[in-house]
Design a protein around this motif. Structure first.
Motif, short mmCIF file in Angstrom:
data_model
loop_
_atom_site.label_atom_id
_atom_site.label_comp_id
_atom_site.label_asym_id
_atom_site.label_seq_id
_atom_site.Cartn_x
_atom_site.Cartn_y
_atom_site.Cartn_z
N LEU A 23 0.83 -1.21 0.00
CA LEU A 23 0.00 0.00 0.00
C LEU A 23 0.87 1.26 0.00
O LEU A 23 0.54 2.25 -0.67
N HIS A 24 1.99 1.21 0.71
CA HIS A 24 2.91 2.35 0.68
C HIS A 24 3.44 2.60 -0.72
O HIS A 24 3.52 3.74 -1.18
N MET A 25 3.81 1.51 -1.42
CA MET A 25 4.29 1.65 -2.80
C MET A 25 3.22 2.31 -3.67
O MET A 25 3.51 3.20 -4.47
N ALA A 26 1.98 1.84 -3.48
CA ALA A 26 0.87 2.34 -4.29
C ALA A 26 0.55 3.80 -3.95
O ALA A 26 0.26 4.60 -4.84
N GLU A 29 2.71 6.21 -5.84
CA GLU A 29 2.29 6.41 -7.23
C GLU A 29 1.03 7.27 -7.31
O GLU A 29 0.96 8.23 -8.08
N VAL A 30 0.04 6.94 -6.48
CA VAL A 30 -1.25 7.65 -6.53
C VAL A 30 -1.08 9.12 -6.12
O VAL A 30 -1.59 10.02 -6.80
N LEU A 31 -0.37 9.37 -5.04
CA LEU A 31 -0.26 10.75 -4.56
C LEU A 31 0.58 11.61 -5.51
O LEU A 31 0.32 12.80 -5.67
N THR A 32 1.57 11.01 -6.16
CA THR A 32 2.34 11.76 -7.17
C THR A 32 1.41 12.19 -8.31
O THR A 32 1.43 13.34 -8.76
N GLU A 33 0.56 11.25 -8.75
CA GLU A 33 -0.39 11.56 -9.83
C GLU A 33 -1.43 12.60 -9.37
O GLU A 33 -1.83 13.47 -10.15
N ARG A 45 4.48 13.18 3.29
CA ARG A 45 3.88 11.98 3.90
C ARG A 45 4.93 11.24 4.72
O ARG A 45 6.00 10.91 4.21
N VAL A 46 4.61 11.04 5.98
CA VAL A 46 5.49 10.25 6.86
C VAL A 46 4.91 8.85 6.95
O VAL A 46 3.71 8.68 7.20
N TRP A 47 5.75 7.85 6.70
CA TRP A 47 5.28 6.47 6.61
C TRP A 47 5.35 5.79 7.96
O TRP A 47 6.33 5.94 8.70
N GLU A 48 4.34 4.96 8.25
CA GLU A 48 4.41 4.00 9.36
C GLU A 48 4.12 2.63 8.78
O GLU A 48 3.21 2.47 7.97
N TRP A 49 4.91 1.63 9.19
CA TRP A 49 4.83 0.30 8.59
C TRP A 49 4.08 -0.66 9.50
O TRP A 49 4.36 -0.72 10.69
N SER A 50 3.22 -1.48 8.92
CA SER A 50 2.50 -2.47 9.71
C SER A 50 3.19 -3.83 9.68
O SER A 50 2.84 -4.72 10.45
N SER A 51 4.17 -4.01 8.79
CA SER A 51 4.87 -5.29 8.71
C SER A 51 6.24 -5.09 8.08
O SER A 51 6.48 -4.09 7.39
N PRO A 52 7.15 -6.05 8.31
CA PRO A 52 8.51 -5.90 7.78
C PRO A 52 8.57 -6.17 6.28
O PRO A 52 7.73 -6.89 5.74
N CYS A 53 9.56 -5.58 5.64
CA CYS A 53 9.70 -5.80 4.20
C CYS A 53 11.09 -5.39 3.73
O CYS A 53 11.83 -4.72 4.43
N VAL A 54 11.40 -5.84 2.53
CA VAL A 54 12.51 -5.30 1.77
C VAL A 54 11.90 -4.52 0.61
O VAL A 54 11.01 -5.02 -0.07
N LEU A 243 -4.41 -0.43 -6.58
CA LEU A 243 -3.09 -0.53 -7.21
C LEU A 243 -2.17 -1.47 -6.43
O LEU A 243 -1.35 -2.20 -7.02
N ALA A 244 -2.33 -1.49 -5.12
CA ALA A 244 -1.53 -2.42 -4.30
C ALA A 244 -1.86 -3.86 -4.68
O ALA A 244 -0.97 -4.70 -4.80
N ALA A 245 -3.16 -4.10 -4.91
CA ALA A 245 -3.59 -5.46 -5.25
C ALA A 245 -3.25 -5.83 -6.69
O ALA A 245 -2.81 -6.95 -6.97
N SER A 246 -3.41 -4.88 -7.61
CA SER A 246 -3.28 -5.21 -9.03
C SER A 246 -1.84 -5.11 -9.53
O SER A 246 -1.50 -5.68 -10.56
#
Lengths: 258, 114
Positions: A23-26, A29-33, A45-54, A243-246
């Motif tokens: 969702l952060h990745m998406a 993209e959405v907010l830039t557009e 936008r300051v991000w907070e993460w709900s799970s770990p990732c690379v 967008l996160a899903a697709s």
């Protein structure tokens, strides 16, 4: 195209509850557009993460960068962002990540190098205020006497610029090096990271909690450029969830550079 | 998580008699550039350029891979760089990467051949 100034815009702050990596990745993209289409004012936008990732960069090879077995073992999702740059290892609370979305006119006429420094001048200012002797290190790093603090990445689309930065607050270096394959060529730069158990330039140099550093950074942005509290619009959240899903949860995107 | 293929897809030797080659180059003052490729009948094939550099627009990465595909491996870095530069034209913006640096990564991959 005349260059605009920070103060030409009614900057908005978005600091939402923890959200999943795709969702952060998406949202980027959405907010830039949305900023490009002038449906949203320029935004921090300051991000907070709900799970770990690379998070790997747009042009990085998935299998060259990530040890898939180690990632699976640690329950770490792998996502690809829309901007270039290097891989980052995120566990909730170990980093501070933010994005800026602005009309491209804010950096018009600037080369890449100048635009990166310009977009992060407020952060250098904030870090100085926190007692860290930080500086911008070309091409895209923020450095300090205790080592690299942050990496930045930019991409431009539809007349808007996305500038996002991940700062190391307190990273488990051992786990990071298990999950990320850091190339032989790059290892010389990262020698300090492999020797230390933790990469914690923000925590060790400020002694402050992560939330306090974020608060000070937001206050600095507000002082320098003006900033009103905002939120994600339902339409934006819906676009981003779709967008996160697709796209951002799918192999077709994540392994676009296999 | 099933998000991607496991790294077992990485091979040094494929079943088809081509050799998988890998080269890395940290461009001075720039970023890391990685070349993964095969050589078949003396020509580059399966070329994949990657790294932590920046390209605008992002579709330029595919243009680079396509430009290198089929080039004689022995043509040399100068030629490889010239072909990349010609394919990208003036509208692609590069940061931390250049046609010459990509050609060096390709050359290093070619030199890994056993």
């Amino acid at each position: 195209m005349n260059r605009s100034d920070w103060r030409d815009y009614p900057w908005r702050l978005v600091h939402a509850a923890p959200q999943p990596p795709a969702l952060h990745m998406a949202l980027d993209e959405v907010l830039t557009e949305e900023v490009a289409a002038r449906r949203r004012p320029p935004t921090l936008r300051v991000w907070e993460w709900s799970s770990p990732c690379v998070v790997i960069g747009r042009f990085q090879s998935l299998r060259n960068e990530v040890d898939a077995d180690a990632a699976r073992r640690h329950g770490i999702e792998v996502v690809r962002r829309i901007s270039g740059g290097g891989a980052m290892f995120v566990e909730p609370g170990n980093t501070i990540t933010y994005s800026l979305y602005a009309p491209e006119t804010l950096v018009s006429g600037m080369g890449f190098q100048e635009a990166y420094e310009f977009m992060d001048a407020w952060v250098i200012h904030a870090l100085h205020g926190l007692g860290i002797d930080a500086w911008y290190q070309p091409l895209n790093d923020i450095a300090s006497p205790a080592g690299k603090i942050a990496g930045a990445a930019q991409t431009r689309r539809s007349g808007a610029v996305l500038h996002h930065v991940t700062m190391a607050y307190d990273i488990d270096a051992g786990k990071m090096l298990e999950v990320l394959r850091i190339g032989r060529e790059k290892l010389s730069d990262k020698a300090t990271a492999s020797a230390a158990k933790r990469v914690d330039p923000l925590r060790s140099q400020t002694g402050l909690a992560r939330a306090d550093i974020i608060e000070r950074m937001i206050a600095t942005f507000r002082d320098l450029h003006g900033l009103a509290t905002g939120k994600l619009e339902p339409r934006e959240l819906e676009l981003a969830a779709n967008l996160a899903a697709s796209k951002f949860s799918r192999t077709a995107w994540t392994s676009i550079v296999p | 998580m099933g998000l991607y293929e496991p790294p077992s897809a990485v091979q040094n030797h494929s079943r088809h008699g081509v050799t998988k080659m890998h080269g890395e180059y940290k461009m001075p003052g720039g970023k890391l550039i990685v070349a993964d490729l095969d050589v078949r009948n003396g020509n580059l094939t399966g070329v994949r350029i990657s790294g932590d550099f920046f390209l605008e627009p992002d579709s330029a990465l595919t243009m680079i891979d396509v430009a290198l595909e089929g080039l004689p491996a022995a043509a040399g870095s100068k030629h490889h760089a010239a072909v990349i530069a010609a394919a990208l034209g003036r509208h692609v913006r590069m940061f931390g990467v250049s046609p010459e640096a990509i050609a060096v990564a390709v050359q290093r991959a070619l030199e890994t051949r056993p």
